[in-house]
Design a protein around this motif. Structure first.
Motif, PDB file in Angstrom:
ATOM      1  N   GLU A 169      38.118  59.986  80.407  1.00  0.00           N
ATOM      2  CA  GLU A 169      39.042  58.917  80.771  1.00  0.00           C
ATOM      3  C   GLU A 169      39.460  59.052  82.221  1.00  0.00           C
ATOM      4  O   GLU A 169      39.271  60.102  82.844  1.00  0.00           O
ATOM      5  N   SER A 170      40.024  57.976  82.757  1.00  0.00           N
ATOM      6  CA  SER A 170      40.528  57.989  84.123  1.00  0.00           C
ATOM      7  C   SER A 170      42.025  58.262  84.122  1.00  0.00           C
ATOM      8  O   SER A 170      42.702  58.109  83.096  1.00  0.00           O
ATOM      9  N   VAL A 172      45.730  57.097  85.309  1.00  0.00           N
ATOM     10  CA  VAL A 172      46.443  55.859  85.634  1.00  0.00           C
ATOM     11  C   VAL A 172      47.784  56.241  86.242  1.00  0.00           C
ATOM     12  O   VAL A 172      48.223  57.396  86.147  1.00  0.00           O
ATOM     13  N   GLU A 250      44.633  58.152  80.930  1.00  0.00           N
ATOM     14  CA  GLU A 250      44.739  56.792  80.400  1.00  0.00           C
ATOM     15  C   GLU A 250      45.197  56.765  78.954  1.00  0.00           C
ATOM     16  O   GLU A 250      45.868  55.827  78.512  1.00  0.00           O
ATOM     17  N   THR A 253      48.801  55.882  77.927  1.00  0.00           N
ATOM     18  CA  THR A 253      49.323  54.511  77.869  1.00  0.00           C
ATOM     19  C   THR A 253      49.630  54.091  76.436  1.00  0.00           C
ATOM     20  O   THR A 253      50.355  53.117  76.216  1.00  0.00           O
ATOM     21  N   TYR A 262      52.220  50.960  83.417  1.00  0.00           N
ATOM     22  CA  TYR A 262      51.013  51.704  83.787  1.00  0.00           C
ATOM     23  C   TYR A 262      50.114  50.823  84.644  1.00  0.00           C
ATOM     24  O   TYR A 262      49.804  49.700  84.267  1.00  0.00           O
ATOM     25  N   THR A 264      46.362  50.608  86.700  1.00  0.00           N
ATOM     26  CA  THR A 264      45.033  51.197  86.675  1.00  0.00           C
ATOM     27  C   THR A 264      44.370  51.130  88.038  1.00  0.00           C
ATOM     28  O   THR A 264      44.864  50.480  88.968  1.00  0.00           O
TER      29      THR A 264
END
Length: 313
Positions: A169-170, A172, A250, A253, A262, A264
């Motif tokens: 995942e990234s 945020v 992420e 969230t 949040y 992105t």
């Protein structure tokens, strides 16, 4: 006869107790009567109590014998089940897996995995404990847990452990909902990096911490860390209180907290003179890690369960 009594003698006792006849008990056991009679006499001597009242015409249990019957039935049943249980343990169908996990994997994925694994392997006790990565590594080293689900930067799984990637995942940006950054159509990276930061200590996520630090250093900035917290939920709560912004995985969230928005990578503005593309924010990988030399068959079954479901990224 010693206090350690052979199971064969207990089988002979139970046969006589159920038949109340030495001859029929001997036939049931595929024996002649004298050895059965002798074994019961030796058993009574070893115990120090009469188990049967005998006359020329009848055999009956004494109170001591009656008290032993259910216990002996249970003992023999458990003894008979031992080979099958040993085979099941060797196959990982019974046993124990002590699994630590970081909070981010617990929002959605872990509950589903645990529910399915427990349904498939009801004989395996899956014991869960929430812990940060640094605590997990210490517990693994001490043998207090069998495996851990921990966060790290992609490709930076802890060395010296077997690992299996289960999520990618990234990061945020968590922003107080009343902050101008929460309302902006586009975010300028310079403006974001100038904000006070709520962060986790480096010791709990060193590779992710270093990746975030590199984001600041890449544009000539040093983060202004206003507050540190260990748990992601606590970090989000502090953002809600207006103490600063925070970079979080992420998956966080899914933790809906009033007062937090949040943002992105796609919501960041392009640098001057560059085409509009999503900002390349640092990423996070969650891995299942365990000692490579582990000989726990139940753990091997759990690892196989994770692998077979295509959870690795």
């Amino acid at each position: 006869m010693t206090a350690s009594i052979d199971l064969r003698v207990w089988r002979q006792f139970l046969a006589v107790a159920e038949e109340l006849h030495f001859g029929r008990a001997a036939t049931r056991l595929h024996m002649t009567q004298p050895p059965v009679t002798q074994a019961i006499a030796q058993l009574e001597k070893a115990i120090g109590a009469r188990l049967f009242d005998r006359t020329r015409r009848s055999v009956s249990l004494t109170p001591a014998g009656e008290a032993l019957v259910p216990e002996v039935r249970d003992l023999l049943a458990r003894a008979q089940a031992l080979p099958a249980r040993a085979r099941a343990a060797a196959a990982g169908e019974v046993g124990r897996v002590r699994l630590a996990f970081v909070s981010t994997i617990g929002f959605e994925q872990l509950p589903a995995w645990v529910r399915e694994f427990r349904a498939l392997c009801p004989g395996v006790a899956l014991e869960l404990v929430e812990a940060t990565g640094d605590v997990q590594l210490e517990a693994l080293a001490r043998g207090e847990i069998d495996a851990g689900l921990m966060l790290h930067s992609p490709g930076f799984a802890p060395p010296g452990l077997a690992h299996l990637g289960v999520a990618m995942e990234s990061l945020v940006l968590a922003v107080p909902s009343q902050h101008p950054l929460a309302q902006a159509n586009e975010l300028a990276l310079d403006a974001v990096l100038a904000e006070p930061l709520v962060a986790f200590p480096r010791r709990i996520l060193p590779s992710v911490y270093d990746a975030i630090l590199a984001l600041y250093h890449g544009v000539g900035r040093v983060p202004d860390v206003a507050q540190e917290a260990i748990q992601m939920q606590t970090i989000v709560n502090l953002v809600s209180g207006g103490l600063g912004v925070a970079w979080v995985p992420e998956s966080v969230t899914q933790f809906r907290r009033a007062g937090v928005v949040y943002r992105t990578a796609a919501e960041f503005a392009a640098a001057p003179g560059r085409r509009r593309t999503a900002l390349a924010l640092p990423g996070c990988e969650t891995s299942l890690v365990w000692p490579a030399a582990s000989d726990n068959p139940a753990l091997a079954r759990f690892v196989g369960f994770v692998r077979e479901r295509g959870l690795a990224q």
